[in-house]
Scaffold this motif. Structure first.
Motif, PDB file in Angstrom:
ATOM      1  N   ASN A   1      10.110   5.327   1.501  1.00  0.00           N
ATOM      2  CA  ASN A   1       9.621   5.411   2.867  1.00  0.00           C
ATOM      3  C   ASN A   1      10.663   4.780   3.800  1.00  0.00           C
ATOM      4  O   ASN A   1      10.913   3.580   3.754  1.00  0.00           O
ATOM      5  CB  ASN A   1       8.279   4.670   2.959  1.00  0.00           C
ATOM      6  CG  ASN A   1       7.655   4.734   4.328  1.00  0.00           C
ATOM      7  OD1 ASN A   1       8.329   4.602   5.346  1.00  0.00           O
ATOM      8  ND2 ASN A   1       6.346   4.909   4.366  1.00  0.00           N
TER       9      ASN A   1
ATOM     10  N   SER B   1       0.830  -1.202   0.000  1.00  0.00           N
ATOM     11  CA  SER B   1       0.000   0.000   0.000  1.00  0.00           C
ATOM     12  C   SER B   1       0.868   1.257   0.000  1.00  0.00           C
ATOM     13  O   SER B   1       1.998   1.250   0.489  1.00  0.00           O
ATOM     14  CB  SER B   1      -0.902   0.001   1.239  1.00  0.00           C
ATOM     15  OG  SER B   1      -1.626   1.201   1.335  1.00  0.00           O
ATOM     16  N   GLU B   2       0.325   2.312  -0.526  1.00  0.00           N
ATOM     17  CA  GLU B   2       1.014   3.612  -0.505  1.00  0.00           C
ATOM     18  C   GLU B   2       0.425   4.520   0.572  1.00  0.00           C
ATOM     19  O   GLU B   2       0.899   5.623   0.777  1.00  0.00           O
ATOM     20  CB  GLU B   2       0.870   4.301  -1.878  1.00  0.00           C
ATOM     21  CG  GLU B   2       1.476   3.533  -3.034  1.00  0.00           C
ATOM     22  CD  GLU B   2       2.991   3.524  -3.033  1.00  0.00           C
ATOM     23  OE1 GLU B   2       3.588   4.503  -2.540  1.00  0.00           O
ATOM     24  OE2 GLU B   2       3.565   2.532  -3.511  1.00  0.00           O
TER      25      GLU B   2
ATOM     26  N   THR C   1      10.469   1.786  -2.825  1.00  0.00           N
ATOM     27  CA  THR C   1       9.971   2.743  -1.840  1.00  0.00           C
ATOM     28  C   THR C   1      11.041   3.730  -1.393  1.00  0.00           C
ATOM     29  O   THR C   1      12.227   3.404  -1.341  1.00  0.00           O
ATOM     30  CB  THR C   1       9.371   2.025  -0.605  1.00  0.00           C
ATOM     31  OG1 THR C   1       8.706   3.005   0.201  1.00  0.00           O
ATOM     32  CG2 THR C   1      10.441   1.342   0.234  1.00  0.00           C
TER      33      THR C   1
END
Length: 179
Positions: free
Chosen positions: A81, A40-41, A79
């Motif tokens: 993140n 998921s983003e 990613t």
């Protein structure tokens, strides 16, 4: 919001791994749904799902499916993140699958060690992955790692200097340590 997302929202407040890990071990469908949220983003789903993965696969590495492994590697490669990077790198240390042929992943791990802005935990887990999955197959990587840790030894953070000292102590007798 699906069931896994609702669970992860609730988990933010409880963070009870002792209860959750046995449930995930018994319920493959629920486990799969939780770990699919790593892709998921949308905050907080990948952060918490990947954090749960760290705790779960540390205890049950044999329950990681090839699909989950491939998904985690793909997410790690794309990613930006930092929490997810740290969590997935830590999770993949325990992966029961061979990473040694994945040069793109190795390049990313080395890049994490190179990045001055990478947090110490990400560097630590990147080194652990290299040590477990790459160094036994490619011992000549030691030369590059030594050079990296010579740079890291001058890092302003004491934790990074300590990491460099520990690396040197651990590997100074490695056959490829010397230039």
């Amino acid at each position: 919001m699906n069931q896994a997302q609702a669970f992860l929202n609730d988990f933010k407040s409880t963070r009870n791994f002792a209860e959750l890990v046995p449930v995930l071990a018994k319920d493959e469908a629920f486990r799969t749904a939780i770990f699919e949220e790593i892709e998921s983003e949308e905050y907080p789903f990948p952060e918490y799902a990947s954090w749960i993965a760290v705790h779960f696969f540390e205890k049950f590495p044999g329950l990681m499916s090839r699909e989950q492994f491939n998904s985690m590697v793909a997410v790690l490669l794309r990613t930006a993140n930092h929490s997810v990077q740290r969590n997935l790198t830590n999770t993949l240390v325990n992966a029961p699958f061979d990473c040694s042929e994945n040069g793109e992943l190795l390049d990313l791990l080395v890049d994490f060690l190179h990045q001055s802005e990478a947090l110490p935990a990400l560097k630590h887990h990147s080194l652990r992955m290299i040590e477990k999955h790459y160094l036994p197959v490619y011992p000549e990587l030691m030369r590059e790692l030594r050079t990296l840790f010579e740079v890291i030894s001058n890092h302003p953070k004491a934790s990074m200097q300590s990491m460099a000292r520990n690396f040197e102590k651990k590997y100074r007798k490695h056959p490829f340590y010397e230039y």
